[in-house]
Design a protein around this motif. Structure first.
Motif, PDB file in Angstrom:
ATOM      1  N   ASP A 190      34.115 121.593  77.069  1.00 25.78           N
ATOM      2  CA  ASP A 190      33.359 122.006  78.246  1.00 25.78           C
ATOM      3  C   ASP A 190      33.390 123.535  78.357  1.00 25.78           C
ATOM      4  O   ASP A 190      34.461 124.130  78.464  1.00 25.78           O
ATOM      5  N   GLU A 191      32.208 124.131  78.328  1.00 26.10           N
ATOM      6  CA  GLU A 191      32.126 125.591  78.295  1.00 26.10           C
ATOM      7  C   GLU A 191      32.648 126.229  79.580  1.00 26.10           C
ATOM      8  O   GLU A 191      33.285 127.279  79.538  1.00 26.10           O
ATOM      9  N   SER A 192      32.407 125.608  80.727  1.00 25.94           N
ATOM     10  CA  SER A 192      32.875 126.199  81.986  1.00 25.94           C
ATOM     11  C   SER A 192      34.406 126.167  82.061  1.00 25.94           C
ATOM     12  O   SER A 192      35.027 127.093  82.591  1.00 25.94           O
ATOM     13  N   THR A 193      35.027 125.133  81.517  1.00 27.92           N
ATOM     14  CA  THR A 193      36.490 125.065  81.503  1.00 27.92           C
ATOM     15  C   THR A 193      37.063 126.100  80.544  1.00 27.92           C
ATOM     16  O   THR A 193      38.021 126.795  80.872  1.00 27.92           O
ATOM     17  N   LEU A 194      36.460 126.215  79.358  1.00 27.75           N
ATOM     18  CA  LEU A 194      36.947 127.201  78.384  1.00 27.75           C
ATOM     19  C   LEU A 194      36.734 128.624  78.873  1.00 27.75           C
ATOM     20  O   LEU A 194      37.497 129.524  78.520  1.00 27.75           O
ATOM     21  N   LYS A 195      35.702 128.811  79.682  1.00 28.60           N
ATOM     22  CA  LYS A 195      35.436 130.144  80.233  1.00 28.60           C
ATOM     23  C   LYS A 195      36.545 130.550  81.207  1.00 28.60           C
ATOM     24  O   LYS A 195      36.916 131.721  81.284  1.00 28.60           O
ATOM     25  N   ILE A 196      37.073 129.589  81.935  1.00 23.04           N
ATOM     26  CA  ILE A 196      38.126 129.889  82.916  1.00 23.04           C
ATOM     27  C   ILE A 196      39.480 130.036  82.224  1.00 23.04           C
ATOM     28  O   ILE A 196      40.246 130.951  82.519  1.00 23.04           O
ATOM     29  N   PHE A 197      39.768 129.154  81.273  1.00 18.44           N
ATOM     30  CA  PHE A 197      41.078 129.183  80.621  1.00 18.44           C
ATOM     31  C   PHE A 197      40.994 130.002  79.339  1.00 18.44           C
ATOM     32  O   PHE A 197      41.039 129.475  78.232  1.00 18.44           O
ATOM     33  N   ARG A 256      44.882 125.162  90.827  1.00 19.50           N
ATOM     34  CA  ARG A 256      44.000 126.062  91.581  1.00 19.50           C
ATOM     35  C   ARG A 256      42.777 126.431  90.741  1.00 19.50           C
ATOM     36  O   ARG A 256      41.643 126.433  91.222  1.00 19.50           O
ATOM     37  N   LEU A 257      43.001 126.725  89.470  1.00 20.77           N
ATOM     38  CA  LEU A 257      41.886 127.084  88.591  1.00 20.77           C
ATOM     39  C   LEU A 257      40.992 125.887  88.289  1.00 20.77           C
ATOM     40  O   LEU A 257      39.774 126.028  88.185  1.00 20.77           O
ATOM     41  N   LEU A 258      41.583 124.698  88.155  1.00 26.33           N
ATOM     42  CA  LEU A 258      40.782 123.500  87.926  1.00 26.33           C
ATOM     43  C   LEU A 258      39.926 123.172  89.140  1.00 26.33           C
ATOM     44  O   LEU A 258      38.836 122.627  89.015  1.00 26.33           O
ATOM     45  N   GLY A 259      40.416 123.515  90.325  1.00 25.59           N
ATOM     46  CA  GLY A 259      39.640 123.281  91.549  1.00 25.59           C
ATOM     47  C   GLY A 259      38.433 124.182  91.641  1.00 25.59           C
ATOM     48  O   GLY A 259      37.453 123.861  92.319  1.00 25.59           O
ATOM     49  N   SER A 260      38.450 125.319  90.943  1.00 25.32           N
ATOM     50  CA  SER A 260      37.300 126.238  90.995  1.00 25.32           C
ATOM     51  C   SER A 260      36.183 125.813  90.055  1.00 25.32           C
ATOM     52  O   SER A 260      35.069 126.328  90.139  1.00 25.32           O
ATOM     53  N   ILE A 261      36.462 124.860  89.154  1.00 30.53           N
ATOM     54  CA  ILE A 261      35.419 124.349  88.242  1.00 30.53           C
ATOM     55  C   ILE A 261      34.637 123.284  88.998  1.00 30.53           C
ATOM     56  O   ILE A 261      35.220 122.387  89.591  1.00 30.53           O
TER      57      ILE A 261
END
Length: 164
Positions: free
Chosen positions: A124-131, A154-159
């Motif tokens: 998932d590109e949005s997850t890889l972008k955050i992590f 907290r970061l997973l909640g922003s996805i």
């Protein structure tokens, strides 16, 4: 014997010089000159009068790397080597700096195992972008396991929608 007169310089100039009108008028005359102008904004403006500028280069879409997957590959490479693998040998063989090896191994060893397992095959590109690597390294530097889990949640909640 008659001599042929050579054309004067002024006669030859008469062919290409505009005709001068001796009568002057008090009114001004305006001439409109239409020129095709191409412009492009880079660092300032780039102008071209005769031919169009080349098209702008389109940047390729950024590909986000799965840092957890890279770290797990590195860890398995070090563990499954036939001889005793040191960081120096691994960095030589993988053409990676010692600091990058240290960072990847720290991320794998310090983050919660369930998160590492979920992120192993994440595309998932949005997850890889955050992590990203830098963010995962800063999470792995937190003191306690609870702080690390809270930061990941907290970061997973922003996805918007994460698929683990």
């Amino acid at each position: 014997m008659p001599t042929a007169s050579l054309p004067s310089v002024s006669d030859s100039c008469q062919q290409w010089l505009p005709v001068l009108d001796a009568s002057r008028s008090p009114e001004r005359e305006y001439v409109t000159l239409l020129v095709k102008l191409y412009r492009h904004r880079k660092r300032g403006f780039v102008l071209s009068l005769n031919r169009p500028l080349p098209p702008k280069k389109v940047r390729p879409k950024r590909v986000y790397q799965n840092i957890i997957h890279e770290g797990l590959k590195l860890q398995s490479f070090i563990k499954n080597s036939p001889t005793r693998m040191t960081w120096a040998k691994a960095s030589k063989e993988l053409q990676m700096s010692d600091s990058k090896i240290a960072h990847l191994l720290k991320i794998i060893n310090k983050l919660p195992p369930d998160f590492v397992e979920n992120m192993r095959s994440c595309t998932d590109e949005s997850t890889l972008k955050i992590f990203t690597g830098r963010r995962l390294l800063s999470i792995s530097r937190l003191k306690t396991e609870k702080e690390r889990r809270n930061e990941i949640e907290r970061l997973l909640g922003s996805i918007p929608t994460h698929t683990f």
